[in-house]
Design a protein around this motif. Structure first.
Motif, PDB file in Angstrom:
ATOM      1  N   SER A  57       0.838  -1.190   0.000  1.00  0.00           N
ATOM      2  CA  SER A  57       0.000   0.000   0.000  1.00  0.00           C
ATOM      3  C   SER A  57       0.878   1.247   0.000  1.00  0.00           C
ATOM      4  O   SER A  57       1.844   1.334   0.758  1.00  0.00           O
ATOM      5  CB  SER A  57      -0.897   0.001   1.236  1.00  0.00           C
ATOM      6  OG  SER A  57      -1.523   1.252   1.397  1.00  0.00           O
ATOM      7  N   GLN A  66      -0.851 -11.242  -4.292  1.00  0.00           N
ATOM      8  CA  GLN A  66      -2.109 -11.347  -5.029  1.00  0.00           C
ATOM      9  C   GLN A  66      -1.831 -11.926  -6.404  1.00  0.00           C
ATOM     10  O   GLN A  66      -0.866 -11.538  -7.062  1.00  0.00           O
ATOM     11  CB  GLN A  66      -2.752  -9.967  -5.168  1.00  0.00           C
ATOM     12  CG  GLN A  66      -4.070  -9.994  -5.909  1.00  0.00           C
ATOM     13  CD  GLN A  66      -4.754  -8.635  -5.877  1.00  0.00           C
ATOM     14  OE1 GLN A  66      -4.551  -7.832  -4.987  1.00  0.00           O
ATOM     15  NE2 GLN A  66      -5.579  -8.395  -6.869  1.00  0.00           N
ATOM     16  N   VAL A  80      -2.286 -11.866 -10.072  1.00  0.00           N
ATOM     17  CA  VAL A  80      -2.690 -10.797 -10.982  1.00  0.00           C
ATOM     18  C   VAL A  80      -2.967 -11.319 -12.386  1.00  0.00           C
ATOM     19  O   VAL A  80      -3.182 -10.545 -13.297  1.00  0.00           O
ATOM     20  CB  VAL A  80      -1.640  -9.660 -11.035  1.00  0.00           C
ATOM     21  CG1 VAL A  80      -1.496  -9.016  -9.666  1.00  0.00           C
ATOM     22  CG2 VAL A  80      -0.301 -10.165 -11.535  1.00  0.00           C
ATOM     23  N   TRP A 106      -1.458  -3.683 -15.626  1.00  0.00           N
ATOM     24  CA  TRP A 106      -2.278  -4.042 -14.477  1.00  0.00           C
ATOM     25  C   TRP A 106      -2.013  -3.065 -13.330  1.00  0.00           C
ATOM     26  O   TRP A 106      -2.930  -2.607 -12.660  1.00  0.00           O
ATOM     27  CB  TRP A 106      -1.990  -5.482 -14.050  1.00  0.00           C
ATOM     28  CG  TRP A 106      -2.947  -6.017 -13.034  1.00  0.00           C
ATOM     29  CD1 TRP A 106      -4.112  -6.674 -13.267  1.00  0.00           C
ATOM     30  CD2 TRP A 106      -2.818  -5.933 -11.606  1.00  0.00           C
ATOM     31  NE1 TRP A 106      -4.712  -7.002 -12.070  1.00  0.00           N
ATOM     32  CE2 TRP A 106      -3.944  -6.558 -11.045  1.00  0.00           C
ATOM     33  CE3 TRP A 106      -1.864  -5.396 -10.757  1.00  0.00           C
ATOM     34  CZ2 TRP A 106      -4.134  -6.672  -9.679  1.00  0.00           C
ATOM     35  CZ3 TRP A 106      -2.059  -5.493  -9.384  1.00  0.00           C
ATOM     36  CH2 TRP A 106      -3.180  -6.129  -8.856  1.00  0.00           C
ATOM     37  N   GLN A 157      -3.738   0.242 -13.386  1.00  0.00           N
ATOM     38  CA  GLN A 157      -5.136   0.189 -12.979  1.00  0.00           C
ATOM     39  C   GLN A 157      -5.288   0.120 -11.457  1.00  0.00           C
ATOM     40  O   GLN A 157      -6.404   0.151 -10.946  1.00  0.00           O
ATOM     41  CB  GLN A 157      -5.822  -1.021 -13.628  1.00  0.00           C
ATOM     42  CG  GLN A 157      -5.839  -0.942 -15.134  1.00  0.00           C
ATOM     43  CD  GLN A 157      -6.330  -2.236 -15.773  1.00  0.00           C
ATOM     44  OE1 GLN A 157      -6.824  -3.131 -15.085  1.00  0.00           O
ATOM     45  NE2 GLN A 157      -6.189  -2.337 -17.069  1.00  0.00           N
ATOM     46  N   HIS A 158      -4.172   0.016 -10.736  1.00  0.00           N
ATOM     47  CA  HIS A 158      -4.187  -0.093  -9.278  1.00  0.00           C
ATOM     48  C   HIS A 158      -3.190   0.913  -8.694  1.00  0.00           C
ATOM     49  O   HIS A 158      -2.172   0.532  -8.103  1.00  0.00           O
ATOM     50  CB  HIS A 158      -3.842  -1.530  -8.846  1.00  0.00           C
ATOM     51  CG  HIS A 158      -4.802  -2.534  -9.371  1.00  0.00           C
ATOM     52  ND1 HIS A 158      -4.719  -3.067 -10.640  1.00  0.00           N
ATOM     53  CD2 HIS A 158      -5.906  -3.072  -8.818  1.00  0.00           C
ATOM     54  CE1 HIS A 158      -5.732  -3.899 -10.827  1.00  0.00           C
ATOM     55  NE2 HIS A 158      -6.466  -3.918  -9.738  1.00  0.00           N
ATOM     56  N   GLU A 198      -1.325   1.035  -5.037  1.00  0.00           N
ATOM     57  CA  GLU A 198      -0.389   0.013  -4.589  1.00  0.00           C
ATOM     58  C   GLU A 198       0.923   0.113  -5.356  1.00  0.00           C
ATOM     59  O   GLU A 198       0.976   0.567  -6.487  1.00  0.00           O
ATOM     60  CB  GLU A 198      -0.996  -1.377  -4.770  1.00  0.00           C
ATOM     61  CG  GLU A 198      -2.232  -1.590  -3.908  1.00  0.00           C
ATOM     62  CD  GLU A 198      -2.805  -2.966  -4.041  1.00  0.00           C
ATOM     63  OE1 GLU A 198      -2.860  -3.661  -3.016  1.00  0.00           O
ATOM     64  OE2 GLU A 198      -3.191  -3.345  -5.156  1.00  0.00           O
TER      65      GLU A 198
END
Length: 69
Positions: free
Chosen positions: A10, A20, A22, A45, A48-49, A52
Motif C-alpha cells: 500500500s 495477489q 494478478v 495491471w 489500474q491499481h 499500490e
C-alpha cells in the motif's frame, strides 16, 4: 497456465504488503520467460491499481492461491 503472483504494498502504508494473483485474460499468452522478465501486461495491471506499489512478483505453473507476505 502461468500465474503471476505479485507482492503489492500500500502506498498509504508501505509496510502493509500482501501477495495477489494478478493473472487475467490479458496474461493468457504469457510465456514463463516473458513472465520472469516482467510481462508488459503487469505494468498495465499496475496502472489500474494506483494505490499500490509493486514490490516483486513470481511466476508459477498451474493452480496456486495467494498467501500473505
Amino acid at each position: 497456465m502461468i500465474k503471476i503472483i505479485a507482492v503489492l504494498c500500500s502506498l498509504a502504508s508501505p509496510a502493509n504488503c500482501h501477495e495477489q494473483i494478478v493473472t487475467t485474460s490479458d496474461f493468457a499468452d504469457v510465456s514463463m520467460q516473458s513472465c520472469m522478465m516482467g510481462a508488459p501486461q503487469l505494468a498495465e495491471w499496475m496502472n489500474q491499481h494506483p494505490a499500490e506499489r509493486l514490490a516483486g512478483w513470481r511466476c508459477v505453473l498451474g493452480q496456486q492461491t495467494g498467501r500473505g507476505a
